[in-house]
Design a protein around this motif. Structure first.
Motif, mmCIF file in Angstrom:
data_model
loop_
_atom_site.group_PDB
_atom_site.id
_atom_site.type_symbol
_atom_site.label_atom_id
_atom_site.label_comp_id
_atom_site.label_asym_id
_atom_site.label_seq_id
_atom_site.Cartn_x
_atom_site.Cartn_y
_atom_site.Cartn_z
ATOM 1 N N HIS A 192 -34.463 -19.171 -20.613
ATOM 2 C CA HIS A 192 -34.706 -18.193 -21.684
ATOM 3 C C HIS A 192 -33.375 -17.803 -22.343
ATOM 4 C CE1 HIS A 192 -36.540 -14.890 -23.829
ATOM 5 N NE2 HIS A 192 -35.562 -14.104 -23.380
ATOM 6 N N LYS A 193 -32.359 -17.673 -21.478
ATOM 7 C CA LYS A 193 -31.038 -17.262 -21.959
ATOM 8 C C LYS A 193 -30.403 -18.320 -22.875
ATOM 9 C CE LYS A 193 -28.611 -13.717 -21.385
ATOM 10 N NZ LYS A 193 -29.016 -12.600 -22.150
ATOM 11 N N ILE A 194 -30.611 -19.631 -22.502
ATOM 12 C CA ILE A 194 -29.923 -20.668 -23.307
ATOM 13 C C ILE A 194 -30.741 -21.128 -24.518
ATOM 14 C CG2 ILE A 194 -28.493 -21.546 -21.401
ATOM 15 C CD1 ILE A 194 -30.505 -24.033 -21.492
ATOM 16 N N LYS A 195 -31.975 -20.654 -24.589
ATOM 17 C CA LYS A 195 -32.832 -21.115 -25.702
ATOM 18 C C LYS A 195 -32.215 -20.836 -27.084
ATOM 19 C CE LYS A 195 -37.011 -19.446 -26.766
ATOM 20 N NZ LYS A 195 -38.422 -19.086 -26.570
ATOM 21 N N PRO A 196 -31.690 -19.629 -27.334
ATOM 22 C CA PRO A 196 -31.096 -19.394 -28.666
ATOM 23 C C PRO A 196 -29.955 -20.366 -28.972
ATOM 24 C CG PRO A 196 -31.389 -17.315 -27.502
ATOM 25 C CD PRO A 196 -31.662 -18.406 -26.501
ATOM 26 N N THR A 197 -29.159 -20.702 -27.941
ATOM 27 C CA THR A 197 -28.057 -21.646 -28.160
ATOM 28 C C THR A 197 -28.613 -23.015 -28.561
ATOM 29 O OG1 THR A 197 -26.701 -20.475 -26.550
ATOM 30 C CG2 THR A 197 -26.081 -22.759 -27.009
ATOM 31 N N GLU B 277 -39.793 -23.866 -23.999
ATOM 32 C CA GLU B 277 -40.979 -23.068 -24.338
ATOM 33 C C GLU B 277 -42.162 -23.448 -23.462
ATOM 34 O OE1 GLU B 277 -41.128 -23.419 -28.603
ATOM 35 O OE2 GLU B 277 -39.765 -21.704 -28.839
#
Lengths: 120, 466
Positions: A60-65, A79
């Motif tokens: 979840h933390k690395i998804k935006p990156t 996802e």
């Protein structure tokens, strides 16, 4: 023109944010390569302990990156894992997804590494 | 490029305030994403950015009171909700934008309820949304600063010793009454002829009282027809009467916590006076067509050019309302009764007019001063101001001449006995000059009218006495 699913990565967002600052682009690519290595290691360790909640949190933390780097395949994988039921985890599907993510990120890192060395 | 395009939007606000330094703290434990936001926001040179990956490190620096914090919801050492709570306690002026990967609407709503300014999900639109939200915060901050500065200016403007000009005993007495009226919550009734500065005194009382940062609402009783005045004062609920399409707040409510100035109260409709009395007695108001009572905490200042006592005797003004409103009575003398102040006021108005119109300062010739002193000013200070403004415009030099002073047709400069004290010879000269003005310098006619010898007038003319 290849669609997003077929492209390994798409740096349009990063380049736009960089506003022509090549040093920044180089630094961000370097950070990304270092960060993904650590993330994959972390997930492997958490898998051994069966800590799927921990894995979900890391992903979840690395998804935006991943979104910034335009790595649509990995965003899709994250996802799908986020949607998975922690209490009835489909281990084989998870392994399949994890392997795909690992392979994709390795390829991306290789490509970006080349790009970084060319651009200096 | 994207940031440049958005940065240009800032130039839509040429106000200096918007160009002031603006500090943004990015709290984001993902180094990559933090750097990404940092670089993007740094494209605006006005933004001073600091970046933190731990909640604790950020809280240690919170005493610097940043203008904006972009806060990731999940931090390794604490949740965004905990950090938000600390920000609200330690730096309530700081605006917090949650920037999170969580799309959960409940979390977003909870955080906004707790005081977050906005909630932005990390996706393709994050940068544009963040940019616009920060821009909006800056605009609001600028407007807030402007409002605060204007409030200060208004307070300064109504420093009564600067706005109510004069050196006469009457004005010194009024200063004393304004001071007393400002220090307490007593109602105030101001009486005086038109143009004597009733509203200026009302504002001076408000802006020198503890209510100075609350509204000052002025309503002129003669400005509205009877029925409209009631709805203006009391407000109304939607559907209260034909045409009441929406709820309207009345002047009582608008002035709540502040001061309500009811000008020309002596002209208020008799039936409406009973309703006003009730509001003053009960300190609450009910909108027309409404049921809820709205508690009021306001100072009421009334003004009239009428003699209210006489109106009570005539039966046109309620006695009970008269006593309720009387409070501290302030009687403003007509300008003709404070002739010592005429030249002081004239100089003040000339100075203000020149300053406002970027004109060089002007002085007054002796003749112009004498002419000003001879006039009875039926329109009082308002009229004097109009005369001076016109004189400055008409003047061709640095000194206002007699001819620059133009009176309206309402009154003639004959009531000079109430002006400054003069010798008999000086009165003679003023009378003769006035007649010469009236009869186009026809010396023979003036001599005949005043029953003096022509030679006397010619002699005076030769000696430049007239």
């Amino acid at each position: 023109m290849k669609n997003n699913e077929e492209r390994l990565y798409d740096l349009e967002d990063l380049l736009d944010a960089a506003a022509g600052d090549k040093v920044f682009i180089g630094k961000m690519i370097g950070n990304f390569i270092a960060e993904t290595g650590i993330v994959l290691q972390k997930i492997s360790i958490l898998r051994v302990g069966g800590d799927y909640a921990g894995i979900k949190a890391v992903l979840h933390k690395i998804k935006p990156t991943m979104k910034v780097m335009g790595i649509a395949t990995v965003v899709g994988i994250i996802e799908e894992i986020e949607e998975m039921n922690l209490l009835a985890m489909n281990e084989s599907r998870f392994s399949e997804l994890f392997l795909k993510m690992e392979k994709t990120l390795t390829l991306v890192n290789e490509e970006l590494g080349k790009l970084k060395s060319i651009s200096g | 490029m994207f940031p440049e395009k958005y940065y240009r939007n800032d130039t839509l606000f040429p106000n200096q305030d918007i160009m002031d330094s603006f500090s943004i703290f990015i709290v984001e434990d993902d180094q990559f994403y933090g750097d990404y936001l940092n670089h993007f926001l740094s494209s605006n040179p006005d933004y001073k950015i600091a970046q933190f990956s731990l909640g604790k490190d950020f809280i240690d620096k919170l005493h610097e009171k940043p203008d904006v914090v972009t806060l990731d919801y999940s931090l390794p050492d604490m949740t965004g909700a905990v950090v938000l709570k600390r920000i609200r306690q330690m730096s309530p002026e700081t605006q917090v934008i949650i920037v999170s990967g969580q799309k959960d609407v409940t979390t977003a709503l909870d955080l906004i309820k707790e005081g977050a300014y906005d909630y932005i999900v990390k996706d393709q639109d994050t940068r544009s949304r963040l940019w616009n939200v920060i821009l909006r915060i800056r605009e609001n901050r600028t407007l807030k600063n402007q409002v605060e500065r204007l409030q200060e200016e208004v307070v300064h403007k109504y420093d009564f010793e600067k706005t109510i000009i004069g050196n006469s005993q009457a004005i010194r007495d009024i200063y004393s009454l304004i001071e007393k009226a400002s220090k307490t919550n007593i109602n105030v009734s101001i009486t005086g002829e038109t143009g004597t500065g009733k509203e200026v005194v009302a504002k001076a009382i408000h802006y020198n009282s503890v209510r100075r940062r609350k509204p000052f609402v002025a309503v002129n009783m003669t400005a509205f027809p009877k029925d409209l005045l009631e709805s203006e004062l009391f407000g109304y609920e939607k559907g209260a009467f034909t045409g009441a399409f929406t709820r309207k707040t009345g002047k009582f409510e608008e002035a709540n916590q502040g001061t309500l100035f009811l000008d020309e109260i002596g002209d208020m409709d008799f039936a409406l006076q009973a309703k006003l009395l009730r509001v003053i007695q009960e300190r609450e108001v009910v909108r027309i067509g409404g049921k809820d009572t709205i508690p009021l905490d306001l100072k009421i200042i009334v003004a009239t050019h009428r003699d209210l006592k006489a109106e009570v005797a005539k039966g046109t003004f309620r006695e009970d309302l008269f006593f309720r409103l009387l409070g501290l009575p302030i009687l403003l003398p007509p300008l003709r009764d404070r002739s010592n102040d005429i030249l002081i006021l004239a100089k003040h108005f000339a100075e203000v007019f020149c300053k406002e119109n970027n004109m060089p300062a002007v002085g007054f010739s002796t003749e112009a001063s004498e002419k000003l002193l001879r006039y009875p000013y039926p329109g009082n200070i308002r009229e004097l101001k109009a005369i001076i403004d016109l004189a400055v415009v008409m003047s061709n030099g640095k000194v206002l001449a007699q001819d620059d002073i133009i009176f309206s047709q309402m009154a003639q400069p004959t009531d000079f006995l109430s002006a400054k004290e003069m010798t008999l010879a000086e009165y003679d000269r003023i009378i003769i000059k006035s007649y010469l003005e009236k009869y186009n310098d026809d010396m023979v006619l003036v001599a005949d009218k005043l029953k003096v010898g022509k030679s006397t007038l010619y002699r005076m003319k030769q000696r430049k006495l007239i």
